[in-house]
Motif scaffolding. Sequence first.
Motif, mmCIF file in Angstrom:
data_model
loop_
_atom_site.group_PDB
_atom_site.id
_atom_site.type_symbol
_atom_site.label_atom_id
_atom_site.label_comp_id
_atom_site.label_asym_id
_atom_site.label_seq_id
_atom_site.Cartn_x
_atom_site.Cartn_y
_atom_site.Cartn_z
ATOM 1 N N THR A 43 18.490 16.140 -9.981
ATOM 2 C CA THR A 43 18.062 15.469 -11.215
ATOM 3 C C THR A 43 16.576 15.162 -11.053
ATOM 4 O O THR A 43 16.192 14.031 -10.752
ATOM 5 C CB THR A 43 18.875 14.175 -11.434
ATOM 6 N N PRO A 44 15.726 16.185 -11.211
ATOM 7 C CA PRO A 44 14.305 15.966 -10.916
ATOM 8 C C PRO A 44 13.610 15.124 -11.987
ATOM 9 O O PRO A 44 14.090 15.020 -13.110
ATOM 10 C CB PRO A 44 13.717 17.385 -10.889
ATOM 11 N N VAL A 45 12.474 14.556 -11.600
ATOM 12 C CA VAL A 45 11.637 13.840 -12.570
ATOM 13 C C VAL A 45 11.064 14.897 -13.519
ATOM 14 O O VAL A 45 10.573 15.935 -13.073
ATOM 15 C CB VAL A 45 10.486 13.102 -11.845
ATOM 16 N N MET A 46 11.136 14.639 -14.813
ATOM 17 C CA MET A 46 10.622 15.629 -15.778
ATOM 18 C C MET A 46 9.105 15.775 -15.606
ATOM 19 O O MET A 46 8.423 14.819 -15.253
ATOM 20 C CB MET A 46 10.984 15.215 -17.209
ATOM 21 N N LYS A 47 8.622 17.001 -15.873
ATOM 22 C CA LYS A 47 7.204 17.291 -15.563
ATOM 23 C C LYS A 47 6.243 16.390 -16.345
ATOM 24 O O LYS A 47 5.269 15.883 -15.795
ATOM 25 C CB LYS A 47 6.895 18.765 -15.858
ATOM 26 N N ALA A 48 6.521 16.199 -17.620
ATOM 27 C CA ALA A 48 5.627 15.356 -18.433
ATOM 28 C C ALA A 48 5.649 13.914 -17.922
ATOM 29 O O ALA A 48 4.620 13.228 -17.925
ATOM 30 C CB ALA A 48 6.049 15.408 -19.899
ATOM 31 N N ALA A 52 2.431 11.869 -16.557
ATOM 32 C CA ALA A 52 2.060 10.571 -17.151
ATOM 33 C C ALA A 52 2.058 9.480 -16.081
ATOM 34 O O ALA A 52 1.179 8.608 -16.070
ATOM 35 C CB ALA A 52 3.023 10.216 -18.284
ATOM 36 N N GLU A 53 3.010 9.544 -15.156
ATOM 37 C CA GLU A 53 3.060 8.536 -14.088
ATOM 38 C C GLU A 53 1.805 8.600 -13.224
ATOM 39 O O GLU A 53 1.249 7.574 -12.828
ATOM 40 C CB GLU A 53 4.295 8.739 -13.207
ATOM 41 N N GLY A 54 1.357 9.833 -12.949
ATOM 42 C CA GLY A 54 0.140 10.013 -12.151
ATOM 43 C C GLY A 54 -1.047 9.381 -12.860
ATOM 44 O O GLY A 54 -1.834 8.646 -12.246
ATOM 45 N N GLN A 55 -1.129 9.643 -14.147
ATOM 46 C CA GLN A 55 -2.250 9.091 -14.938
ATOM 47 C C GLN A 55 -2.175 7.556 -14.981
ATOM 48 O O GLN A 55 -3.189 6.866 -14.838
ATOM 49 C CB GLN A 55 -2.208 9.669 -16.352
ATOM 50 N N LEU A 56 -0.947 7.057 -15.140
ATOM 51 C CA LEU A 56 -0.761 5.603 -15.222
ATOM 52 C C LEU A 56 -1.209 4.928 -13.927
ATOM 53 O O LEU A 56 -1.922 3.919 -13.935
ATOM 54 C CB LEU A 56 0.713 5.292 -15.518
ATOM 55 N N LYS A 243 18.485 9.518 -20.403
ATOM 56 C CA LYS A 243 18.906 10.921 -20.269
ATOM 57 C C LYS A 243 17.824 11.867 -20.766
ATOM 58 O O LYS A 243 17.460 12.812 -20.089
ATOM 59 C CB LYS A 243 20.194 11.180 -21.052
ATOM 60 N N ASN A 244 17.329 11.628 -21.994
ATOM 61 C CA ASN A 244 16.416 12.634 -22.563
ATOM 62 C C ASN A 244 15.010 12.580 -21.957
ATOM 63 O O ASN A 244 14.221 13.497 -22.153
ATOM 64 C CB ASN A 244 16.387 12.569 -24.098
ATOM 65 N N LEU A 245 14.711 11.525 -21.200
ATOM 66 C CA LEU A 245 13.457 11.517 -20.444
ATOM 67 C C LEU A 245 13.717 11.416 -18.943
ATOM 68 O O LEU A 245 12.773 11.298 -18.153
ATOM 69 C CB LEU A 245 12.539 10.392 -20.913
ATOM 70 N N GLY A 246 14.977 11.463 -18.571
ATOM 71 C CA GLY A 246 15.353 11.450 -17.148
ATOM 72 C C GLY A 246 14.886 10.197 -16.417
ATOM 73 O O GLY A 246 14.595 10.229 -15.231
ATOM 74 N N LEU A 247 14.857 9.052 -17.118
ATOM 75 C CA LEU A 247 14.281 7.830 -16.538
ATOM 76 C C LEU A 247 15.351 6.813 -16.134
ATOM 77 O O LEU A 247 15.084 5.605 -16.126
ATOM 78 C CB LEU A 247 13.306 7.206 -17.551
ATOM 79 N N ALA A 302 4.492 17.872 -25.998
ATOM 80 C CA ALA A 302 4.959 19.251 -26.162
ATOM 81 C C ALA A 302 5.702 19.708 -24.909
ATOM 82 O O ALA A 302 6.762 20.346 -24.964
ATOM 83 C CB ALA A 302 3.765 20.159 -26.451
ATOM 84 N N ASN A 303 5.144 19.338 -23.762
ATOM 85 C CA ASN A 303 5.732 19.683 -22.479
ATOM 86 C C ASN A 303 7.140 19.072 -22.314
ATOM 87 O O ASN A 303 8.088 19.724 -21.883
ATOM 88 C CB ASN A 303 4.778 19.111 -21.428
ATOM 89 N N TRP A 304 7.254 17.817 -22.706
ATOM 90 C CA TRP A 304 8.546 17.128 -22.618
ATOM 91 C C TRP A 304 9.581 17.770 -23.541
ATOM 92 O O TRP A 304 10.716 18.054 -23.138
ATOM 93 C CB TRP A 304 8.363 15.642 -22.976
ATOM 94 N N ARG A 305 9.165 18.042 -24.786
ATOM 95 C CA ARG A 305 10.103 18.640 -25.738
ATOM 96 C C ARG A 305 10.603 19.989 -25.236
ATOM 97 O O ARG A 305 11.780 20.336 -25.404
ATOM 98 C CB ARG A 305 9.433 18.806 -27.112
ATOM 99 N N GLU A 306 9.697 20.731 -24.631
ATOM 100 C CA GLU A 306 10.078 22.055 -24.114
ATOM 101 C C GLU A 306 11.109 21.921 -22.975
ATOM 102 O O GLU A 306 12.099 22.635 -22.933
ATOM 103 C CB GLU A 306 8.808 22.705 -23.576
ATOM 104 N N GLU A 307 10.849 20.986 -22.072
ATOM 105 C CA GLU A 307 11.772 20.812 -20.942
ATOM 106 C C GLU A 307 13.131 20.287 -21.415
ATOM 107 O O GLU A 307 14.186 20.739 -20.955
ATOM 108 C CB GLU A 307 11.153 19.860 -19.903
ATOM 109 N N LEU A 308 13.089 19.356 -22.366
ATOM 110 C CA LEU A 308 14.338 18.814 -22.925
ATOM 111 C C LEU A 308 15.126 19.930 -23.613
ATOM 112 O O LEU A 308 16.353 20.040 -23.453
ATOM 113 C CB LEU A 308 13.994 17.693 -23.917
ATOM 114 N N GLU A 309 14.432 20.769 -24.347
ATOM 115 C CA GLU A 309 15.087 21.874 -25.054
ATOM 116 C C GLU A 309 15.725 22.846 -24.045
ATOM 117 O O GLU A 309 16.838 23.332 -24.262
ATOM 118 C CB GLU A 309 14.050 22.585 -25.950
#
Length: 395
Positions: A43-48, A52-56, A243-247, A302-309
């Motif tokens: 259950t990896p951390v989603m790329k987006a 975002a975590e890195g930037q934060l 679920k949809n953001l894997g958080l 866009a990246n998140w939507r693609e991975e979720l899809e």
Amino acid sequence: MFETLPAKQPDAILKLMMAYREDPRTDKLDLGVGIYKDANGATPVMKAVKSAEGQLLEEQDTKAYVGPLGSPAFNQRMIETVFGSEADKSRIRSAQAPGGSGALRILADLITSARPDATIWVSDPTWPNHLPLLSAAGAKLATYPYYDADNSSVSFDAMIDALKAAKPGDIVLLHGCCHNPTGADLTHEQWDQVTQLLIDQSLMPFVDVAYQGFGDGLEEDAWAIRSMADKLPEMLIAASCSKNLGLYRERVGAALLVGRNAAEADTALANLSGLIRSNYSMPPDHGAHVVEMVLVDDSYNANWREELEAMRVRMISLRHAFSDALRRRTNSDRFDFIAHQKGMFSRLPLNAEQIEKLRADNGIYIVGDGRINVAGLPDEESDMDALAAAIAAVL
Ligand SMILES: Cc1ncc(COP(=O)(O)O)c(C=O)c1O
């Protein structure tokens, strides 16, 4: 004091998780736990989220309090995600919450403080935590039949009949999409009929949406909520980002409400804020901050939507592969429903003895009610066939 407390058993799913962890077999298969798993069982951390975590981490310069309702920008983006960017937001409000569970709890608190005599009607079956969570808030509960196990489909007539017994002012808890544990969702026509029943009987919908984006798509999965919000005066929604953001462990969600008008929505939100303050005071920031960044930044978004899809499409293809394999191995169409259901779960028509035999003989872990996590199904055709063969053998 502690001697007065009763002994407590861990709940069935936690027990199953423990048994799986302790099972030394290398070819064991976990279809029990309710988290998304990729083809490697991870259950990896989603790329987006990771970006975002890195930037934060780089940019955040304070950990000062945010406030009981959380971040206004997070709330605004959650309203847009659930209700659509075009929706009239004048009577919609949101409070950041610690997960979908936190949102359910504070909204249940709002119900019991506004309408202490109301009954919350919950589907039978439902997510096992609904009943303890809502009753811990002091809510009166009743159930309506939802699933016809013999036909592996929604028992819609029985649901409507049962809800006719609800009294004006009662609340009906509905799964917005991807019903847990059955995977059996209402059709648009059935949602329309439920909406009409709520209008006719002055009932209020309380929609739990924990899997937006896992069923027919991010926008499509919000159809029922958006349709109800157009037609009904008031509504409550508990949305989860687990679920949809894997958080999952970060505890992010939103408690949303629709009021009859802007003034009543403001009053309801101010009351919700008071309930939050007297409970956990303020929601955690990290996960919600990351969600806000993902939803605000076009590239992360866009990246998140693609991975979720991609996750959604993978679950659909696993559903088809599993139902095909079962059709071949059982020489029957009794498992065809799996291909057409939505989201991460379906319920296999297996009894407790068959489920236990699958665990003991094959290391296949399924929740006692037959619920399987579709994302845990094997991607390899030969492994899927072996699973179908094991199920056919216990039938
Ligand atoms: C139907 C349903 N509602 C709510 C939740 C709670 O999610 P969270 O982890 O965000 O509290 C879940 C989680 O499994 C769920 O399946």
